[in-house]
Design a protein around this motif. Structure first.
Motif, PDB file in Angstrom:
ATOM      1  N   TYR A  42      38.526  42.341  39.744  1.00 18.01           N
ATOM      2  CA  TYR A  42      37.458  41.689  40.515  1.00 18.01           C
ATOM      3  C   TYR A  42      37.272  42.435  41.844  1.00 18.01           C
ATOM      4  O   TYR A  42      38.206  42.571  42.632  1.00 18.01           O
ATOM      5  CB  TYR A  42      37.869  40.234  40.752  1.00 18.01           C
ATOM      6  N   THR A  80      33.179  42.116  46.074  1.00 17.95           N
ATOM      7  CA  THR A  80      33.294  40.808  45.426  1.00 17.95           C
ATOM      8  C   THR A  80      32.011  40.000  45.603  1.00 17.95           C
ATOM      9  O   THR A  80      31.412  39.996  46.672  1.00 17.95           O
ATOM     10  CB  THR A  80      34.443  40.012  46.059  1.00 17.95           C
ATOM     11  N   ARG A 105      41.107  39.047  37.255  1.00 16.11           N
ATOM     12  CA  ARG A 105      41.502  38.870  38.670  1.00 16.11           C
ATOM     13  C   ARG A 105      41.788  40.238  39.308  1.00 16.11           C
ATOM     14  O   ARG A 105      41.419  40.508  40.437  1.00 16.11           O
ATOM     15  CB  ARG A 105      42.748  37.987  38.761  1.00 16.11           C
ATOM     16  N   ARG A 106      42.443  41.096  38.536  1.00  9.48           N
ATOM     17  CA  ARG A 106      42.863  42.395  39.039  1.00  9.48           C
ATOM     18  C   ARG A 106      41.656  43.285  39.388  1.00  9.48           C
ATOM     19  O   ARG A 106      41.614  43.949  40.418  1.00  9.48           O
ATOM     20  CB  ARG A 106      43.675  43.038  37.909  1.00  9.48           C
ATOM     21  N   LYS A 115      42.662  37.069  31.541  1.00  8.54           N
ATOM     22  CA  LYS A 115      42.452  36.413  32.841  1.00  8.54           C
ATOM     23  C   LYS A 115      43.052  37.257  33.973  1.00  8.54           C
ATOM     24  O   LYS A 115      42.452  37.420  35.035  1.00  8.54           O
ATOM     25  CB  LYS A 115      43.097  35.023  32.842  1.00  8.54           C
ATOM     26  N   ASP A 116      44.242  37.788  33.707  1.00 12.42           N
ATOM     27  CA  ASP A 116      44.885  38.628  34.737  1.00 12.42           C
ATOM     28  C   ASP A 116      44.027  39.856  35.042  1.00 12.42           C
ATOM     29  O   ASP A 116      43.873  40.262  36.199  1.00 12.42           O
ATOM     30  CB  ASP A 116      46.285  39.075  34.285  1.00 12.42           C
TER      31      ASP A 116
END
Ligand code: FAD
Ligand code: SF4
Length: 564
Positions: free
Chosen positions: A408, A376, A405-406, A401-402
């Motif tokens: 990342y 990250t 996040r997943r 967006k999900d």
């Protein structure tokens, strides 16, 4: 043409304020010399000018690169592959790119701070495999200077007692982060040596500088000076001695010599006014970066030196090398949907893999080390490199967006950095038809990789793919073919150019002697990567710094004895 001359005669004039020039300025002023540094770029101060804590959303560009900041809008280094008004050319068929900094501290404002000593084998490779040439000096000649710069600048790492990866004076290394632990497990299973990285970033306070607070933004410049730049760790203390005159926006044109062939100073262009100026000095040190130093020498023609200064051997600009390199990244499913936890670290890798194999069992000479990336980081422009590369990645709105996040932090990759052997087809010379904006003739590059480098890079690709498979991952790109050079980066792209003023005991085949002193001109020295005889599978800057300090000590000694 009006030329402004300075009446003052300095003890030493240094061209360039990067790793090599910064160290020479530091060591020589501390020894009491009156020094002037000519620096083609602008002033810079990390503490004031760094964008270390800027959020990407504070800029409409979100951090996207600009022409003078090719590594991103917030990057500390002003310069690039192309600088307006300062061209270079390539011979037909040559692929070569030349990255140049134009600021105080040079490329050390951005560099990765991977700070590796050359090992005992690296100075004597020809003895081991018959290729290239040996250095006239050995590891033992440089080791005391490596120790000194470890203590002066600060470096973290671990003593591993490996035969060609010398121990150092290390601060404790930071602990591996989640993605690095996964890499370590895979490397252990594949019997690839994987050890703590060696970076010139402070994990403990040193010499008045604070320890790193793990914001991970080293390439933007460190506002607390916890990482190494020549600007704040070398030039600033040199200025504090009161012995250093730093002339910025001063583009050196040529080294001046008298009729006896002795250097008398440097002619330069004041870029702010376009006027030609001269500075006088008893000793001249070139540290403009290896290839720019070759350019300066070749442009310094005079009746004692019609083919360029220090070029009686005809080897100025020859035996140039860059590191071999290729990268492979992949998607690692084990890293998705992870529990949020502290991923803080330095702005670089916490682990790396030094060369671990025996060439007798391989079809190529020399080796490479592996740099690890991933995990990250602060999301910025180009984040994730394209969400469509991930399974089901893409779309619009909530799903997009999900997915971000997943996924990342679910990318891990490897960069190989290996040793190129100097060859007769890779060199630079003055282009007789092209000049820069100040009328200074520019360099023309010739470049060829040989089978040695292609086979080495093929091996890198295979190793990185095996590591990603071992982690249960999927590689983003297919294996490059032989026609694609197995994915080898073009010459210059890894930005580790060396040579062009190589050292040797024989003035017929080398430019400088074992002290980086020109054979043909006793009061002229080279303090950048120019004198390197071979590349090694190490990043070069720690050795540039050590050799510059060694050369500076020699200059001080010789000046005290009245020999210069
Ligand atoms: C993105 C990046 C990452 C890197 N990562 C690493 C790494 O992790 N480890 C490593 O060992 N190395 C790394 N390097 C390479 C490292 O930065 C160089 O090896 C090192 O800076 C070379 O030092 P130098 O003094 O020879 O040249 P530079 O640092 O480039 O300094 C040369 C200076 O001379 C000035 N100059 C040039 N021409 C003239 C002229 N005619 N007149 C006056 N001044 C002039 C320039 O403006 C510049 O300031 C990296 C480089 C880059 C760009
Ligand atoms: S990671 Fe550490 S050294 Fe790098 S910029 Fe942040 S505080 Fe400075």
């Amino acid at each position: 043409m009006t030329v402004f001359r300075q009446a003052k005669v300095y003890d030493v004039c240094i061209v360039g304020s990067g790793a090599g020039g910064g160290m020479a300025a530091y060591a020589l002023t501390k020894a009491g010399a009156e020094v002037v540094v000519l620096e083609a770029g602008e002033p810079w101060d990390n503490a004031k000018d760094s964008a270390m804590l800027t959020w990407p959303y504070e800029s409409p560009r979100r951090g996207k690169s600009t022409t003078e900041r090719p590594f991103g809008e917030f990057d500390a280094c002003i310069g690039g592959w192309e600088i307006p008004g300062e061209p270079y050319t390539r011979a037909p068929g040559t692929e070569f790119a030349w990255w140049r900094a134009r600021m105080v501290g040079g490329r050390t404002n951005h560099w990765g701070r991977i700070s590796l000593r050359f090992g005992p084998y690296d100075f004597k490779r020809k003895r081991r495999d018959g290729l290239g040439d040996d250095w006239p000096i050995s590891y033992d000649d440089v080791a005391p200077y490596y120790d000194k710069i470890d203590r002066l600048i600060g470096i973290f790492g671990s003593n591993e007692n490996l035969p060609n990866e010398p121990n150092g004076v290390f601060q404790p290394p930071p602990r591996p982060r989640c993605h690095e632990l996964l890499v370590k497990q895979a490397a252990d299973r594949l019997h690839v040596t994987c050890i703590p990285a060696r970076l010139s970033i402070l994990t403990q306070p040193l010499n008045g500088r604070a320890a790193c607070h793990y914001c991970g933004q080293c390439n933007r410049g460190c506002r607390v000076n916890a990482n190494f730049t020549a600007t704040n760790v070398l030039i600033a203390p040199a200025l504090a001695t009161g012995k250093l005159t730093l002339l910025t926006n001063a583009m050196a044109r040529e080294v001046l010599v008298d009729a006896s062939g002795r250097a008398t100073g440097v002619a330069y262009v004041d870029k702010t006014t376009g006027t030609d100026r001269r500075v006088r000095a008893k000793v001249v040190v070139l540290a403009a970066s290896a290839l720019e130093t070759a350019r300066l020498l070749l442009n310094s023609t005079s009746s004692p030196f019609p083919n360029g200064l220090a070029n009686s051997s005809g080897t100025v600009g020859k035996y140039i090398t860059d590191t071999t390199g290729t990268d492979v990244g992949g998607f690692i499913p084990k890293m998705i949907d992870h529990v949020p936890h502290n991923h803080d670290g330095v702005g670089g890798m916490h682990l790396y893999m030094p060369w671990w194999l025996d060439n007798a069992k391989l079809d190529f000479p020399r080796g490479y080390h592996i740099e690890v990336w991933g995990g990250t980081q602060v999301p910025s422009y180009g984040f994730l490199g394209g969400i469509h590369r991930y399974p089901s990645g893409g779309g619009y709105g909530k799903q997009l967006k999900d997915d971000y996040r997943r996924y990342y932090g679910a990318t891990i990759g490897f960069s190989g950095r290996g040793e190129m052997i100097p060859n007769d087809d890779s060199y630079c010379e003055i282009d007789p038809h092209t000049v820069d904006r100040w009328g200074i003739p520019v360099l023309r590059f010739h470049w060829k990789w040989t089978d040695h480098e292609y086979k080495q890079v093929k091996h890198m690709q295979e190793t990185f793919r095996a590591l990603i498979a071992e982690m249960g991952g999927q590689v983003f790109s297919p294996m490059p073919t032989a026609e694609q050079g197995y994915g080898i980066a073009a010459g210059g792209v890894i930005i580790h150019e060396l040579g062009g003023a190589r050292m040797g005991d024989d003035p017929k085949t080398s430019v400088t002697n074992r002290w980086c002193q020109a054979h043909d001109c006793k009061n002229l020295f080279v303090a950048d990567g120019g004198p390197f005889v071979s590349q090694a599978d190490k990043n070069p800057t720690w050795t540039i710094l050590a050799l510059s300090m060694r050369t500076s000590d020699y200059i001080t000694d010789q000046m005290r004895k009245g020999a210069l």
